[in-house]
Structures are given as C-alpha cells and as structure tokens.
Design a protein around this motif. Sequence first.
Motif, PDB file in Angstrom:
ATOM      1  N   THR A  85      49.199  37.247  32.141  1.00  0.00           N
ATOM      2  CA  THR A  85      48.133  36.482  32.896  1.00  0.00           C
ATOM      3  C   THR A  85      47.647  35.671  31.802  1.00  0.00           C
ATOM      4  O   THR A  85      47.372  36.057  30.506  1.00  0.00           O
ATOM      5  CB  THR A  85      47.138  37.089  33.551  1.00  0.00           C
ATOM      6  OG1 THR A  85      47.595  38.072  34.434  1.00  0.00           O
ATOM      7  CG2 THR A  85      46.146  35.998  34.088  1.00  0.00           C
ATOM      8  N   VAL A  87      44.726  32.964  30.688  1.00  0.00           N
ATOM      9  CA  VAL A  87      43.171  32.618  30.999  1.00  0.00           C
ATOM     10  C   VAL A  87      42.759  31.444  30.346  1.00  0.00           C
ATOM     11  O   VAL A  87      42.962  31.763  28.913  1.00  0.00           O
ATOM     12  CB  VAL A  87      42.483  33.877  30.848  1.00  0.00           C
ATOM     13  CG1 VAL A  87      40.916  33.370  31.475  1.00  0.00           C
ATOM     14  CG2 VAL A  87      42.871  35.037  31.620  1.00  0.00           C
ATOM     15  N   VAL A  94      43.556  30.025  35.782  1.00  0.00           N
ATOM     16  CA  VAL A  94      44.250  31.477  35.732  1.00  0.00           C
ATOM     17  C   VAL A  94      45.660  31.370  36.057  1.00  0.00           C
ATOM     18  O   VAL A  94      46.189  30.951  37.247  1.00  0.00           O
ATOM     19  CB  VAL A  94      43.720  32.520  36.351  1.00  0.00           C
ATOM     20  CG1 VAL A  94      44.192  33.757  36.129  1.00  0.00           C
ATOM     21  CG2 VAL A  94      41.953  32.633  35.795  1.00  0.00           C
ATOM     22  N   PHE A  96      49.311  33.393  36.550  1.00  0.00           N
ATOM     23  CA  PHE A  96      49.968  34.663  36.584  1.00  0.00           C
ATOM     24  C   PHE A  96      51.769  34.364  36.521  1.00  0.00           C
ATOM     25  O   PHE A  96      52.128  33.438  37.077  1.00  0.00           O
ATOM     26  CB  PHE A  96      49.730  35.408  38.024  1.00  0.00           C
ATOM     27  CG  PHE A  96      48.522  35.826  37.977  1.00  0.00           C
ATOM     28  CD1 PHE A  96      48.192  37.307  37.963  1.00  0.00           C
ATOM     29  CD2 PHE A  96      47.527  35.002  38.703  1.00  0.00           C
ATOM     30  CE1 PHE A  96      46.916  37.732  37.989  1.00  0.00           C
ATOM     31  CE2 PHE A  96      46.205  35.507  38.726  1.00  0.00           C
ATOM     32  CZ  PHE A  96      45.938  36.860  38.355  1.00  0.00           C
ATOM     33  N   PHE A 110      45.981  29.497  39.433  1.00  0.00           N
ATOM     34  CA  PHE A 110      44.768  29.433  40.202  1.00  0.00           C
ATOM     35  C   PHE A 110      43.833  28.427  39.459  1.00  0.00           C
ATOM     36  O   PHE A 110      43.403  28.493  38.354  1.00  0.00           O
ATOM     37  CB  PHE A 110      43.874  30.874  40.083  1.00  0.00           C
ATOM     38  CG  PHE A 110      44.321  31.891  41.168  1.00  0.00           C
ATOM     39  CD1 PHE A 110      43.678  32.193  42.306  1.00  0.00           C
ATOM     40  CD2 PHE A 110      45.488  32.341  40.758  1.00  0.00           C
ATOM     41  CE1 PHE A 110      44.052  33.162  43.139  1.00  0.00           C
ATOM     42  CE2 PHE A 110      46.152  33.540  41.742  1.00  0.00           C
ATOM     43  CZ  PHE A 110      45.188  33.885  42.736  1.00  0.00           C
ATOM     44  N   ASP A 136      39.612  34.780  46.958  1.00  0.00           N
ATOM     45  CA  ASP A 136      40.392  34.470  45.997  1.00  0.00           C
ATOM     46  C   ASP A 136      39.570  34.447  44.702  1.00  0.00           C
ATOM     47  O   ASP A 136      39.885  34.732  43.529  1.00  0.00           O
ATOM     48  CB  ASP A 136      41.111  33.271  46.182  1.00  0.00           C
ATOM     49  CG  ASP A 136      42.198  33.448  47.286  1.00  0.00           C
ATOM     50  OD1 ASP A 136      43.019  34.261  47.374  1.00  0.00           O
ATOM     51  OD2 ASP A 136      42.128  32.391  48.365  1.00  0.00           O
ATOM     52  N   TYR A 137      38.432  33.735  44.800  1.00  0.00           N
ATOM     53  CA  TYR A 137      37.495  33.766  43.713  1.00  0.00           C
ATOM     54  C   TYR A 137      36.890  35.009  43.158  1.00  0.00           C
ATOM     55  O   TYR A 137      37.144  35.127  42.107  1.00  0.00           O
ATOM     56  CB  TYR A 137      36.254  32.622  44.009  1.00  0.00           C
ATOM     57  CG  TYR A 137      36.573  31.378  44.353  1.00  0.00           C
ATOM     58  CD1 TYR A 137      36.638  30.429  43.140  1.00  0.00           C
ATOM     59  CD2 TYR A 137      36.573  30.923  45.707  1.00  0.00           C
ATOM     60  CE1 TYR A 137      36.930  28.962  43.543  1.00  0.00           C
ATOM     61  CE2 TYR A 137      36.858  29.486  45.747  1.00  0.00           C
ATOM     62  CZ  TYR A 137      36.940  28.733  44.629  1.00  0.00           C
ATOM     63  OH  TYR A 137      37.281  27.355  45.067  1.00  0.00           O
ATOM     64  N   LYS A 139      38.774  37.754  43.218  1.00  0.00           N
ATOM     65  CA  LYS A 139      39.879  38.509  42.643  1.00  0.00           C
ATOM     66  C   LYS A 139      40.183  38.192  41.280  1.00  0.00           C
ATOM     67  O   LYS A 139      40.442  38.759  40.526  1.00  0.00           O
ATOM     68  CB  LYS A 139      41.145  38.315  43.241  1.00  0.00           C
ATOM     69  CG  LYS A 139      41.356  38.991  44.698  1.00  0.00           C
ATOM     70  CD  LYS A 139      42.546  38.499  45.425  1.00  0.00           C
ATOM     71  CE  LYS A 139      42.395  39.417  46.948  1.00  0.00           C
ATOM     72  NZ  LYS A 139      43.633  38.835  47.959  1.00  0.00           N
ATOM     73  N   VAL A 140      39.924  36.803  40.891  1.00  0.00           N
ATOM     74  CA  VAL A 140      40.169  36.197  39.664  1.00  0.00           C
ATOM     75  C   VAL A 140      38.944  36.215  38.914  1.00  0.00           C
ATOM     76  O   VAL A 140      38.728  36.116  37.393  1.00  0.00           O
ATOM     77  CB  VAL A 140      40.487  34.714  39.548  1.00  0.00           C
ATOM     78  CG1 VAL A 140      42.009  34.800  40.407  1.00  0.00           C
ATOM     79  CG2 VAL A 140      39.658  33.893  40.327  1.00  0.00           C
ATOM     80  N   HIS A 141      37.739  36.661  39.316  1.00  0.00           N
ATOM     81  CA  HIS A 141      36.435  36.607  38.681  1.00  0.00           C
ATOM     82  C   HIS A 141      36.417  37.547  37.516  1.00  0.00           C
ATOM     83  O   HIS A 141      35.884  37.005  36.416  1.00  0.00           O
ATOM     84  CB  HIS A 141      35.282  37.086  39.700  1.00  0.00           C
ATOM     85  CG  HIS A 141      34.122  37.278  38.974  1.00  0.00           C
ATOM     86  ND1 HIS A 141      33.367  38.188  38.390  1.00  0.00           N
ATOM     87  CD2 HIS A 141      32.909  36.358  38.977  1.00  0.00           C
ATOM     88  CE1 HIS A 141      32.253  37.832  37.874  1.00  0.00           C
ATOM     89  NE2 HIS A 141      32.000  36.805  38.063  1.00  0.00           N
ATOM     90  N   LEU A 143      39.016  38.087  35.440  1.00  0.00           N
ATOM     91  CA  LEU A 143      39.691  37.872  34.480  1.00  0.00           C
ATOM     92  C   LEU A 143      39.104  36.737  33.734  1.00  0.00           C
ATOM     93  O   LEU A 143      39.129  36.594  32.563  1.00  0.00           O
ATOM     94  CB  LEU A 143      41.270  37.342  35.216  1.00  0.00           C
ATOM     95  CG  LEU A 143      41.966  38.175  35.761  1.00  0.00           C
ATOM     96  CD1 LEU A 143      43.217  37.495  36.185  1.00  0.00           C
ATOM     97  CD2 LEU A 143      42.703  38.928  34.209  1.00  0.00           C
ATOM     98  N   PHE A 216      45.838  42.247  40.480  1.00  0.00           N
ATOM     99  CA  PHE A 216      44.408  41.693  39.775  1.00  0.00           C
ATOM    100  C   PHE A 216      43.711  42.996  39.377  1.00  0.00           C
ATOM    101  O   PHE A 216      44.137  44.203  39.744  1.00  0.00           O
ATOM    102  CB  PHE A 216      43.492  41.167  41.091  1.00  0.00           C
ATOM    103  CG  PHE A 216      44.175  40.004  41.541  1.00  0.00           C
ATOM    104  CD1 PHE A 216      43.946  38.789  41.181  1.00  0.00           C
ATOM    105  CD2 PHE A 216      44.913  40.314  42.782  1.00  0.00           C
ATOM    106  CE1 PHE A 216      44.546  37.537  41.888  1.00  0.00           C
ATOM    107  CE2 PHE A 216      45.368  39.111  43.522  1.00  0.00           C
ATOM    108  CZ  PHE A 216      45.096  37.772  42.968  1.00  0.00           C
TER     109      PHE A 216
END
Length: 231
Positions: A85, A87, A94, A96, A110, A136-137, A139-141, A143, A216
């Motif tokens: 991933t 970042v 983000v 993947f 993302f 979705d927000y 899940k990537v928070h 990262l 995630f």
Amino acid sequence: MVMCWKRSENHLEEAQCTDGGPTASPQSHFPHKTFWLSLSASLLLVIIALGLTGHLGLSKPSSQPLQIVRITVPDEAGVAINQSTVVDQQNDLVTFSVTSPANQTSTILFDIKNGLICYKPVEQDSCFLRKMEQSDYDKVHSLLHESTHKSHFQLSGNETQRQTEFLGVLADSQVEVSTLEEPLQALCQDRSVHWTRRAEGPGKQRLVYFCIDICFPSNVCVSVCFYYLPE
C-alpha cells in the motif's frame, strides 16, 4: 587676522588661521565617516535579517514523502498473502496493489479528498468508480494516521473478518477520463471508466465477472465482486 603656530620637525612656524580657528585637517572628518559607515552596515544587517525572516515565513512546508506499507494476512487456506500500500498523506491518497497467484497486479485507489474509489482490475480493460461511504473512510483511517509509525501490519487469520461486497456496473455510465482528477487520470489513462454502485448481489440471472480481495489494518478483508447491471 589671528596668527597661529604649528610645530614643524624641530621648530615652530607661523601659520595663518581663520577667524573660526585653525584650518581643519582631512583627518578631522574621519570620525563622521566612520559613524556613517557603521550606520549603513547596521541597516544592511537589519534588511538582511528581515528578508530572511520573511522568506522563512512565506516558504511552503516541506512535502511529506510517500510511504509504503505492507499488509500480510493468511487467506482462508492459511497461505500468507502479501499486499503493498502506498500512502500519500499530503494528497490524501491511499493506493493498494493486490497481486494474484498468477503474479498479476490489480490496483485500488482511495481518493479521500474527492471521496472516490477507483478499481483497476488486471483482468479488464476498464476502470470502475464508486463514491466512498463512511465505512470506507473508517477502513483507510489507520493507514493515513498510523502508517507514520508502522510500515508493516501482520494480520491474524483467526481474528480477521472477511466480507464480500457486490458492485454493479451501471449501464451508459462511461466517464470521460479527462474530466477526472489527476490521480484518477494517471491511473486510468489507457482505459474506459465506468460508474458502479453497491448492490445486494448479482442474482441468479447475472454472472460475477471478477473479484478483487483487499485487506485493511483493522483486520478486515473485503472481496469486491463486480457484475454488469441489466440495461
């Protein structure tokens, strides 16, 4: 006229003076000249200091470097799956990269700033868009905010939740690539782009065309499956 005396080498000589006193020698101006030179130098230092202060105050903050985070999780059969991933905290991106057993890589981007997710599956010649939802927000928070401290997440198989999401490709939903933001343009510049939406499932009359598995750091793995909605 006032007569003055001045000393020569070994004797005194008569010299003419003005009413205001003896004629000033060139050396008598030196103190004033030194004063102005000192004042000019001080002003110059002040100007340089102000210039440096203004430059530092207006300069842009240094850009944050891209970070690569690796996520390792066992699949349902217990085989370890490695996922990378990228970042980009500065641009709220983000990305993947999911590699299949056949060594083919699909990409999921993302775009948090614009609230979009873009899927670029290796098996297709198209990209697929959908709008981000609150889940979705979430899940990537981790990262975006924890990747500065961790570069590798090791997920436990018995603690990982596995979900399946179905996305239906909308009919007549093709998007002109040039209208997209720069990150999406760069990702899909050689492909057609279509909008999708969440759906309960394809139903018996529709076939699933492909799926992308993505994990995630929150111990959640999602299998995103696509199919085309009826016209």
